[in-house]
Design a protein around this motif. Structure first.
Motif, PDB file in Angstrom:
ATOM      1  N   LEU B  94       0.818  -1.213   0.000  1.00 30.57           N
ATOM      2  CA  LEU B  94       0.000   0.000   0.000  1.00 30.57           C
ATOM      3  C   LEU B  94       0.853   1.264   0.000  1.00 30.57           C
ATOM      4  N   PRO B  95       0.711   2.090  -1.004  1.00 32.26           N
ATOM      5  CA  PRO B  95       1.368   3.408  -0.956  1.00 32.26           C
ATOM      6  C   PRO B  95       0.737   4.286   0.115  1.00 32.26           C
ATOM      7  N   VAL B  96       1.561   5.133   0.722  1.00 31.94           N
ATOM      8  CA  VAL B  96       1.060   6.134   1.666  1.00 31.94           C
ATOM      9  C   VAL B  96       1.508   7.510   1.181  1.00 31.94           C
ATOM     10  N   ILE B  97       0.546   8.323   0.785  1.00 35.27           N
ATOM     11  CA  ILE B  97       0.812   9.679   0.304  1.00 35.27           C
ATOM     12  C   ILE B  97       0.651  10.621   1.491  1.00 35.27           C
ATOM     13  N   ALA B  98       1.662  11.430   1.769  1.00 33.97           N
ATOM     14  CA  ALA B  98       1.577  12.296   2.951  1.00 33.97           C
ATOM     15  C   ALA B  98       2.129  13.673   2.647  1.00 33.97           C
ATOM     16  N   GLY B  99       1.686  14.616   3.459  1.00 34.34           N
ATOM     17  CA  GLY B  99       2.148  15.987   3.308  1.00 34.34           C
ATOM     18  C   GLY B  99       1.070  16.946   3.764  1.00 34.34           C
ATOM     19  N   PRO B 100       1.361  18.250   3.683  1.00 36.38           N
ATOM     20  CA  PRO B 100       0.398  19.239   4.158  1.00 36.38           C
ATOM     21  C   PRO B 100      -0.725  19.440   3.147  1.00 36.38           C
ATOM     22  N   CYS B 101      -1.817  20.046   3.605  1.00 34.38           N
ATOM     23  CA  CYS B 101      -2.923  20.357   2.701  1.00 34.38           C
ATOM     24  C   CYS B 101      -2.406  21.220   1.562  1.00 34.38           C
ATOM     25  N   ALA B 102      -1.722  22.296   1.912  1.00 37.66           N
ATOM     26  CA  ALA B 102      -1.214  23.214   0.894  1.00 37.66           C
ATOM     27  C   ALA B 102       0.288  23.394   1.042  1.00 37.66           C
ATOM     28  N   VAL B 103       0.965  23.638  -0.087  1.00 36.32           N
ATOM     29  CA  VAL B 103       2.363  24.066  -0.046  1.00 36.32           C
ATOM     30  C   VAL B 103       2.341  25.540   0.338  1.00 36.32           C
ATOM     31  N   GLU B 104       2.897  25.839   1.498  1.00 31.39           N
ATOM     32  CA  GLU B 104       2.767  27.216   2.003  1.00 31.39           C
ATOM     33  C   GLU B 104       4.085  27.984   1.960  1.00 31.39           C
ATOM     34  N   LYS B 108       9.554  25.167   4.849  1.00 25.19           N
ATOM     35  CA  LYS B 108       8.685  24.301   5.658  1.00 25.19           C
ATOM     36  C   LYS B 108       8.291  23.052   4.882  1.00 25.19           C
ATOM     37  N   PHE B 109       8.016  23.199   3.584  1.00 27.58           N
ATOM     38  CA  PHE B 109       7.585  22.030   2.824  1.00 27.58           C
ATOM     39  C   PHE B 109       8.696  21.005   2.723  1.00 27.58           C
ATOM     40  N   LEU B 110       9.920  21.482   2.477  1.00 25.35           N
ATOM     41  CA  LEU B 110      11.046  20.532   2.376  1.00 25.35           C
ATOM     42  C   LEU B 110      11.245  19.820   3.712  1.00 25.35           C
ATOM     43  N   GLU B 111      11.000  20.529   4.790  1.00 30.89           N
ATOM     44  CA  GLU B 111      11.129  19.934   6.118  1.00 30.89           C
ATOM     45  C   GLU B 111      10.087  18.818   6.312  1.00 30.89           C
ATOM     46  N   ALA B 113       8.543  17.214   3.955  1.00 35.65           N
ATOM     47  CA  ALA B 113       8.824  16.147   2.992  1.00 35.65           C
ATOM     48  C   ALA B 113       9.853  15.182   3.566  1.00 35.65           C
ATOM     49  N   ASP B 114      10.916  15.740   4.133  1.00 36.78           N
ATOM     50  CA  ASP B 114      11.933  14.902   4.781  1.00 36.78           C
ATOM     51  C   ASP B 114      11.327  14.070   5.907  1.00 36.78           C
ATOM     52  N   ALA B 115      10.498  14.750   6.718  1.00 37.60           N
ATOM     53  CA  ALA B 115       9.930  14.080   7.893  1.00 37.60           C
ATOM     54  C   ALA B 115       9.038  12.910   7.497  1.00 37.60           C
ATOM     55  N   VAL B 116       8.161  13.126   6.521  1.00 36.61           N
ATOM     56  CA  VAL B 116       7.243  12.027   6.181  1.00 36.61           C
ATOM     57  C   VAL B 116       7.971  10.912   5.442  1.00 36.61           C
ATOM     58  N   LYS B 117       9.009  11.275   4.659  1.00 35.73           N
ATOM     59  CA  LYS B 117       9.790  10.223   4.010  1.00 35.73           C
ATOM     60  C   LYS B 117      10.452   9.356   5.079  1.00 35.73           C
ATOM     61  N   HIS B 118      10.980  10.018   6.085  1.00 37.42           N
ATOM     62  CA  HIS B 118      11.658   9.311   7.170  1.00 37.42           C
ATOM     63  C   HIS B 118      10.712   8.340   7.875  1.00 37.42           C
ATOM     64  N   GLU B 119       9.452   8.694   7.939  1.00 36.76           N
ATOM     65  CA  GLU B 119       8.483   7.822   8.622  1.00 36.76           C
ATOM     66  C   GLU B 119       7.897   6.779   7.685  1.00 36.76           C
ATOM     67  N   GLY B 120       8.279   6.798   6.421  1.00 39.99           N
ATOM     68  CA  GLY B 120       7.841   5.727   5.530  1.00 39.99           C
ATOM     69  C   GLY B 120       6.846   6.110   4.457  1.00 39.99           C
ATOM     70  N   ALA B 152      11.174  19.163  -3.808  1.00 41.57           N
ATOM     71  CA  ALA B 152      11.041  18.150  -2.759  1.00 41.57           C
ATOM     72  C   ALA B 152      11.179  16.748  -3.348  1.00 41.57           C
ATOM     73  N   ARG B 153      10.632  16.554  -4.546  1.00 39.11           N
ATOM     74  CA  ARG B 153      10.806  15.257  -5.218  1.00 39.11           C
ATOM     75  C   ARG B 153      12.289  14.996  -5.471  1.00 39.11           C
ATOM     76  N   GLY B 154      12.990  16.025  -5.918  1.00 44.23           N
ATOM     77  CA  GLY B 154      14.419  15.875  -6.183  1.00 44.23           C
ATOM     78  C   GLY B 154      15.185  15.493  -4.918  1.00 44.23           C
ATOM     79  N   LYS B 155      14.842  16.115  -3.828  1.00 46.25           N
ATOM     80  CA  LYS B 155      15.582  15.871  -2.587  1.00 46.25           C
ATOM     81  C   LYS B 155      15.234  14.539  -1.947  1.00 46.25           C
ATOM     82  N   THR B 156      13.957  14.128  -2.048  1.00 49.16           N
ATOM     83  CA  THR B 156      13.534  12.909  -1.336  1.00 49.16           C
ATOM     84  C   THR B 156      13.480  11.686  -2.246  1.00 49.16           C
ATOM     85  N   GLY B 157      13.394  11.917  -3.535  1.00 50.68           N
ATOM     86  CA  GLY B 157      13.216  10.785  -4.439  1.00 50.68           C
ATOM     87  C   GLY B 157      11.789  10.275  -4.481  1.00 50.68           C
TER      88      GLY B 157
END
Lengths: 336, 336, 336, 336
Positions: B94-104, B108-111, B113-120, B152-157
């Motif tokens: 199962l894919p899990v798509i995560a992130g904020p409602c809006a890119v603000e 903050k968004f890159l932060e 992105a890193d955090a949710v990638k780290h959690e899977g 963010a895609r570039g940084k997290t893959g």
């Protein structure tokens, strides 16, 4: 308002406080509890001035309840565990109540009872008095049905849950049943709620067809306010515009009720969706959400059922469902 | 109607059948598939007389589709797996798509992105164009937001999913996004559905605020009928009278859509309930029901979010949610 | 916030105030009005400190708007009358828009146009672009349909109202139509709302399938905020569990919108109930409630209609309906 | 199935047919009627073979009823007029029932009773037993309230309508009331429906909070099937997502019920919208739609009302409402 007593508070201290509350024109209602003793103040329309109660002997603290429901709220009690035979609703072990929608026939019912017990059900269900949309539909076997339920209990050792439809038959139903069910159509039958609050048997209270969560809790408040604190809530779907299912199961009711109230809440996926093929996935979902038990319709031959056949599982499907929910329960630290 | 071809059917045979269908006044639509080749007949109002097609060379069988939807139906295809980077929607994982409602904000968004990638998390989400009830509310950063997503895609893959609001900005959104989202308010925007059906990026199609399951499938049919078969459906709650939650999550949509359609369906518990404390239990429920993925709102500081803060999880809550759903998935033979 | 100017305020005074508002970081939006001149302050999230504006030359008073909608509110303007040819929406005389759901055929449409004009209709309706649940259903004649509408206008002298489905075809629709309709499925299509706000033709904005009254007003706010104040609202039923009708007409929307907003609101009983036999009583009810006009589907031969036949009236039924609503209107001091 | 007798059919012929029906295993139920005598056949699950009944003496025709409801259907009876004092529900003259939600105080109630009579109300309403969401809210004065109602009847000459909440108090309520009301929350209380069907007083049956039109008719069928044919239906709004009103009034219920059933249907706009300012327009709409009467809440001082104050009209507003609906009624050939 809740007056929470110190652990070593005496009966005299409790009585003194109750007298003060009465003199203020309100009703003191003792709140049962192992870990703490408390008195709930009923009858106030607005915030009560508690300054002189706070300083009385034996008082630990005074809590102003801000919700319209009081006795059912988490502010009045941390958590309720309702015990029925070996079933403990609200504990880490989830009871599973199973059986046909209606008790239709003695031999068939005993057969189903055996089958669901064999698969791990911990309580039997079956309607003897059936609320039906049509006056010409099968209305249940009445007391004969109750006797069959009692016989099934004798043979399986499992407690039985059955619905009461009115105050006239409450004494009879209450005599045979281990858990008395208030159906969705009677959730707003306040006279019946009051009367089941005055007898001793635990109550399974189903959410009304279009009742809000607040209204379900207020219906439970009616029962507790009459002295019966053994209430098990049941989410069974609400009415929406969706046409593929009979109702729409509202699983968010589980975490929200757990936050608002100390009462256990179980889920009836059979009535929620009205189609047997959706029952197993919704049963798994209910357990995963944190439901405190399940109510599942099982019938030996759903095609022949006199009511709700399309939503009943055959025993072999129920067997698979039990295996699945055991796994789900284990994965969140609970047991079936 | 579907004309299913034999495994060794030739291109000439397929062309001959397509010509016959055209001569009958209908449109032949090739149905993609690894295991079988088929031609869908579009444009008929009633049952087509198939007697002379059945006997043509290369034809294995003719299936009369009885539902209003054709290309999305299980009759046209057994099962779709939509691949986006390492995500396989419809597979056992199962894919899990995560992130904020809006890119603000970029930092903050890159932060997050890193955090949710780290959690899977396996895909990022964030709105650059936001449909808002009020014209005076934050409407998104537009192309600047899309560039932040790409960074963010570039940084997290991780691939990124973002919403398109209209046909004017579709080319731009489609250029940056890996998955193009059609929001609930646009599920009935048929012009937009047609246009996303004519581009190549996979589509995440959310159920409308009060759409039936049939209507959701018909909206998907619009996209497939234009040639884009990479559609991921998303249940995100429907509008009811209940006041404690923003919407009521309809999990029965999952087994029913699995029965009716080959398309994967994921669940967005954040928009469904609108309160962060109900997101983890509903996410567990979705996985237990058989959902093909999750969409979860995560924000470093929900109180400061420009939109939908109350329903966003902090990273530490998301971390716990990921652990919980891994256990649930394992218990039903799936993986996160 | 609204800055209401004195009757003799000068252009310089208005400009000075607008500059101050801009310096405060907000946007000044002139509010059109015969009886009073006013400036609406947009962009504030909380109450604006208006002390130094109140004392500026030419200012009569400052009104703090407390609703999420501003330009559509009664606080910004007392009452709007939208004029289209001889129709005055919001006046004591009620326009009646009539015609088939879709323009299907030139000859038939001209025939219906004549028929409804003869019975007293004051505007024609007919869809050239049709939003349909199924991609395989009749989608409208497109520009050919618009030309037929224009021809019918020429022959009857009645203005025409037709639906726009997307921003791509807006310029074309706007060229032919006298009133541009935003359908229920596009009420939340904010990009389209903005664009119709930037062109000059009056807008007929239908309530979404499950939109609240507040959301309808916020959708209108999108249009007004772009400069087009000629918006006619339309109640057309909301989605409920009732199965006998397509939707449930919510007539309480009329007095509530009249209290909250200066915009006129008309009623479409045909889409609301979806059955022709309920259209006349609901049309009478709409007029009795205080609706500012009606939208009625009429077809020469409903059984042959390519869309929405079951809810279309034959001309003779429409004739009776017109007589009935004239009587109702007269009884409450209004006219048809 | 209905067996319609010839005008000159004898008692013996009717008895003979009833015996045949009983021998077939069904129940014969005489259908009252001035213009025709008929026997309804109850208890069949599928179409009954009527060939040998059709040829029996005195039989005019046999009608196979195709709806789930039988006795309430237009097939069983053309039209019912329910007479209560001078009120004739179902006639061209519309009764108006008015009064406060609850009987709160003798002096105040007599004052309201006088006031509404003076304005033209034809029946009084007032609750002595009040179903309340909270057990701590005012529950009504009980028998004391009934006595006040009886006194008001004596002073004004107007019949009184009041709600019964349970079977225990039915005999008492039935003794004082001229019309016994079943509230929305008890529409599915089948035990109560049966019991009110066995007493003689006419019944005012309110539609349940989320009941379909079919369910309302089936609830009425319960009452008729016990022998009480004097049932007045009442539309009072259904539960939807709209937040500006308490419920959404479904006026399409009126033409649909008039088509399906012979029973009169009145409208309660007060409970439908829950706000007094919407009551007059909805009352006008109800009359225009063809409602057979109105139920209006009136209170001398709504701000002080113990229940439902926000939806109660002051006498002067009620006076204006009466004038308005008289005009509306006149315009459609009816009278108040």
């Amino acid at each position: 308002m809740l007056v929470v007593m110190k652990n070593d508070a005496t009966e005299e201290q409790i009585k003194a406080i109750s007298d003060v509350i009465r003199n203020m024109g309100y009703t003191p209602e003792p709140v049962p509890g192992v870990q703490r003793q408390a008195i709930c103040v009923l009858g106030n329309k607005s915030r009560v001035d508690s300054s002189h109660i706070e300083v009385m002997d034996g008082v630990k603290e005074v809590i102003h309840v801000t919700k319209p429901f009081k006795l059912v709220s988490r502010e009045s009690k941390e958590k309720s565990i309702i015990t029925v035979g070996n079933n403990k609703f609200g504990s880490i072990t989830l009871p599973v109540i199973a059986g046909p929608c209606a008790v239709e026939d003695r031999v068939k019912f005993l057969e189903i009872a055996d089958a669901v017990k064999h698969e791990g059900a911990t309580m039997l269900r079956g309607g003897a008095f059936k609320p039906r949309t049509s006056p010409y539909a099968f209305q249940g076997l009445g007391e004969e049905g109750l006797k069959i339920l009692a016989e099934a209990r004798g043979k399986t050792g499992l407690p039985v849950c059955t619905e009461v439809m009115d105050t006239d038959t409450l004494a009879m139903v209450s005599e045979y049943a281990d858990v008395v069910q208030i159906g969705a159509r009677n959730m707003h039958n306040f006279s019946l709620l009051r009367k089941v609050g005055r007898q001793k048997k635990p109550i399974l209270l189903k959410r009304g067809l279009s009742a809000t969560i607040n209204e379900l809790l207020m219906a439970a408040e009616y029962i507790l306010s009459e002295g019966n604190w053994n209430v098990i809530l049941c989410e069974r779907g609400i009415r929406t515009f969706e046409e593929q299912t009979r109702n729409t199961l509202d699983l968010s009711a589980i975490p929200i009720i757990h936050e608002l109230s100390h009462l256990p809440i179980i889920v009836d996926p059979s009535h929620a969706c009205g189609r047997w093929d959706s029952v197993p996935p919704l049963a798994r979902a209910a357990v995963a959400t944190g439901a405190d038990g399940l109510l599942i319709e099982v019938h030996m031959n759903p095609l022949e059922a006199l009511s709700d056949g399309p939503q009943s599982l055959k025993p072999e499907k129920f067997s698979q469902l039990m295996k699945d929910i055991k796994n789900i329960a284990a994965s969140i630290g609970r047991k079936i």
